[in-house]
Design a protein around this motif. Sequence first.
Motif: not given
Length: 483
Positions: A125-141
């Motif tokens: 998922a890449v949630p819509p940014p609410r500021g000057d950034y790119l937010a990425v959701t990652t899933h890790e073991p």
Amino acid sequence: MTAASTPILLAGDWTPGAGPALRIEDPVDGSLVGTVNEASLDQVDAAVRAGARAVDESGWHRRPPHRRADVLYQAARLIVERAETLADLQTAENGKTLKESRGQATAAAGIVRYFAAVCETMEGAVPPPRGDYLAVTTHEPFGVVAAMTPWNSPLTMGAQKLAPALAAGNAVVLKPSELTTLVSLELARAFADAGLPAGLLSVLPGGRGVGEALVTHPGVGMVSFTGGTATGRAIAAAAAPRFLPVVLELGGKSPNVVFADADLDAAARGVASAIFGSGGQSCVAGSRLFVQRPVYDQVVQRVVAAGAALRVGPARDPNSDIGPMASFAQRERVEGYVDLARGEGGRVLLGGARPDDPALAGGAYYLPTVIDGLDHESRVCQEEIFGGVLVALPFDGEDDLVALADDTVYGLACGLWTRDLAKAWRVARRVKAGTVWINTYKELSIASPFGGFKDSGLGREKGLQGLRAYQQTKSIYLGGLEG
Ligand code: NAD
């Protein structure tokens, strides 16, 4: 007769267990299927350390998902190739009919294939940014997953843990039930032979001691358990001090409900197979029958007739519908509950005994059993028996039924038989159960999440969530992009 001890899978090697010997018996006649030595506590430690090392050094979780999937697809192919051996071993260890074990071997391959496909198609998922950034959701073991399985369906239960945990990038240390160790080792062999990096998967035979050592090992990052509710509670308590995430698939006392407007023949057949299939040794067995009062007698009679028509016999006989119980101890447990029911004022309408065929005298056989006349508060109505024992009770209206259906500590599954789909939907939404079947029972798809409400468990296996259960979520923010 003695047999050489079967090697265990430890840190990538097939090596003897260093703990006490386990004698594995065929419940058809008590004969020896094989012996295996339990893992010692040092071997538990070695397996967890090897798993952690393999996660760090093999780059498994950093492999692109389609490359991890390749290994799982190959494991699925090997399970298909070896299906007959796997089915035969499962039947020898737990007495399931060979036709059911064959079906489960094929299902195990399907489970592994499904998680391979999920592994390579699951999106982030890449949630819509609410500021000057790119937010990425990652899933890790989590790292090393401790997995414990019961004896009733080791092929599917094992595949259901190994495939998603590995697909998610973890190492796994599996502790199968003492009764079904050999088939669990052979299932693991398919993964090892498919090219899984050495050390990523270990299988440690043993009982409670090995299980406890595994859950409390500081190198374990997550626990996935299927088994009884009391054991699940002990595992959750052992995991709590370190806040270890746990997935718990536990027991049940599932209601199967026949409304007066149902197709009564189909319902009676469905009710009988929901409790007597696999000799009732199924977590979702429909063990409490509720019938609307006007049709109570006719439905109970039809269920009794359907149960009486089932053939109890050797697990390898193609004419057998029900094999022996998985162990002599399990039969004793069932017998204890039937004695209790008699003491509590229950009327045994069917079964309530071992078969009288002398050819079956040496096996752990027990007849399909139907009991009525008990209060719902009785122990036999409230406690999981894990055998082919059905208790029947009448009900009047919908509210009364929902209250009765929910009146145990469990909440695993529920069956509803009616032609009124609006009513079925209403009740399905109201009952506290993780799975509800309407005009069917025990349909289980790997694509649908599975798990329990209340004391039947925590978390879900299967479906897309079944893979995510083995990952932790991380949010990464990347700033400074504008300049
Ligand atoms: P069990 O709880 O006795 O044992 C399950 C596993 O846990 C075994 O491998 C056992 O050796 C291990 N174990 C026992 N004590 C332990 C401890 N303290 N720490 C770690 N591991 C420990 O269950 P069982 O008799 O093998 O299986 C029957 C039970 O499993 C029934 O209650 C049934 O409903 C349940 N079950 C649930 C599901 C589900 O998906 N909800 C599926 C199948 C079976």
